[in-house]
Scaffold this active site. Structure first.
Site, PDB file in Angstrom:
ATOM      1  N   CYS A 115      39.895  39.711  48.875  1.00  0.00           N
ATOM      2  CA  CYS A 115      38.922  40.094  47.852  1.00  0.00           C
ATOM      3  C   CYS A 115      39.305  39.283  46.629  1.00  0.00           C
ATOM      4  CB  CYS A 115      38.985  41.589  47.563  1.00  0.00           C
ATOM      5  SG  CYS A 115      38.005  42.038  46.103  1.00  0.00           S
ATOM      6  N   CYS A 118      38.955  41.457  43.156  1.00  0.00           N
ATOM      7  CA  CYS A 118      39.906  42.524  42.800  1.00  0.00           C
ATOM      8  C   CYS A 118      40.828  42.756  43.985  1.00  0.00           C
ATOM      9  CB  CYS A 118      39.192  43.792  42.361  1.00  0.00           C
ATOM     10  SG  CYS A 118      37.849  44.313  43.455  1.00  0.00           S
ATOM     11  N   SER A 119      40.717  43.892  44.662  1.00  0.00           N
ATOM     12  CA  SER A 119      41.603  44.131  45.796  1.00  0.00           C
ATOM     13  C   SER A 119      40.916  45.012  46.825  1.00  0.00           C
ATOM     14  CB  SER A 119      42.913  44.769  45.336  1.00  0.00           C
ATOM     15  OG  SER A 119      42.632  45.966  44.641  1.00  0.00           O
ATOM     16  N   CYS A 120      39.624  44.802  47.058  1.00  0.00           N
ATOM     17  CA  CYS A 120      38.887  45.580  48.053  1.00  0.00           C
ATOM     18  C   CYS A 120      39.580  45.454  49.400  1.00  0.00           C
ATOM     19  CB  CYS A 120      37.454  45.082  48.152  1.00  0.00           C
ATOM     20  SG  CYS A 120      36.520  45.381  46.638  1.00  0.00           S
TER      21      CYS A 120
END
Lengths: 218, 101
Positions: A115, A118-120
């Site tokens: 991602c 962000c950090s999906c």
């Protein structure tokens, strides 16, 4: 023993991170303080949720992959309707969890998840993401030079195999079904699940070779 | 109407709009201005650019998986020529692309 010479307290003080807290960490702390002060949430409630989140493991993901390896019909159901297939194994997916999309590695194609925004991450199935997955280095490099990043994970992808990077920028979360390792024909699902690592479901490495298998020279 | 019409179908060639709004958006800069192929239409989802401001996100925006050639995204790409990258992009970030890459 006073609280000042409690050895545990002491150890914690010694291991405070060097960096100043980030703006977002301070903001989160301020919001939490306000919410507890105003009685919207109890501090114990916050602690419980944080601990439950941290305790989550990729075990559900590994079980799902092991079943998919063992049962082709299940694999098709998993790819078509992931949450229903996961529920078949008795795992509860929170109602608010983002939709899941399952991709399968093959001898011709290797899939890698990131991602960049962000950090999906498929938290419902794998728990919280590892720190490296959230790092700026991984997020920026894996899209530009995926093969170099994979090599750093010990994964050498031959040139005739397509590397496909999936940037999860929107409403879907992705799970990779790694290739089933050679020499696992006789293994049951529990043993197979033990070979399915978190990293292999992100796509940066292979599933583990079964014990006793010859390690292929890279 | 609570759902915008999907303007593209799998196989369509699309170009990603170049835009840098001061507000929340989900389209990575590295794909902006690039051309790819619609690989899949997931359906329609509440627009995150609206949801980010506590609004309802309606009408829902069609969401596609768009596939790009890595050598097109990065002229210096050092991997294999058939390597690809896909990004999930909302309809309003895409425009039709007639020509080749």
């Amino acid at each position: 023993m006073s609280e000042h010479d409690h050895p545990h307290e002491h150890a914690q003080r010694d291991f405070q991170p060097d960096e100043e807290p980030t703006a977002s960490a301070l903001r989160a702390a301020a919001i939490e303080a306000l919410l507890t002060e105003k009685g919207v949430v109890a501090r114990e409630e916050v602690t419980r949720v944080v601990e439950a989140t941290r305790a989550q493991t990729p075990q559900a993901g590994a079980a799902v992959v092991a079943r998919a390896w063992s049962d082709p019909a299940y694999k098709e159901r998993l790819k078509a309707r992931p949450f229903e297939a996961i529920a078949e194994l008795g795992y509860d997916i929170p109602i608010e969890a983002p939709q899941l999309y399952v991709v399968e590695n093959s001898p011709a194609q290797r899939n890698v998840i990131v991602c960049t925004l962000c950090s999906c991450y498929p938290r419902a199935l794998l728990g919280p993401p590892p720190d490296w997955y959230k790092s700026l280095a991984y997020r920026s490099r894996v899209v530009v030079e995926p093969r170099a990043v994979l090599r750093e994970f010990g994964t050498v992808v031959p040139d005739d195999v397509e590397v496909k990077v999936w940037d999860s920028t929107a409403d879907l979360r992705f799970l990779v079904i790694p290739e089933r390792p050679a020499g696992t024909e006789g293994l049951g699902e529990d043993a197979l699940a033990g070979l399915v690592t978190r990293d292999s479901m992100i796509g940066v490495s292979d599933a583990l070779a079964p014990e006793g298998a010859e390690v292929r020279a890279g | 109407m609570t759902e915008a019409r999907a303007r593209f179908a799998p196989g369509d060639r699309v170009r990603v709009r170049r835009e840098y709004p001061p507000t929340h958006f989900r389209t990575p800069l590295y794909a902006q201005g690039k051309t790819g192929v619609v690989e899949h239409l997931y359906g329609a989802y509440r627009n995150p650019e609206d949801l980010a401001y506590a609004r309802d996100g309606l009408p829902k925006a069609p969401l596609y998986r768009v596939r790009f050639e890595q050598t097109h995204l990065w002229p210096e790409y050092a991997g294999a020529a058939h390597d690809t990258l896909c990004i999930d992009l909302y309809d309003h970030w895409l425009e039709p692309s007639e020509g080749g890459l």
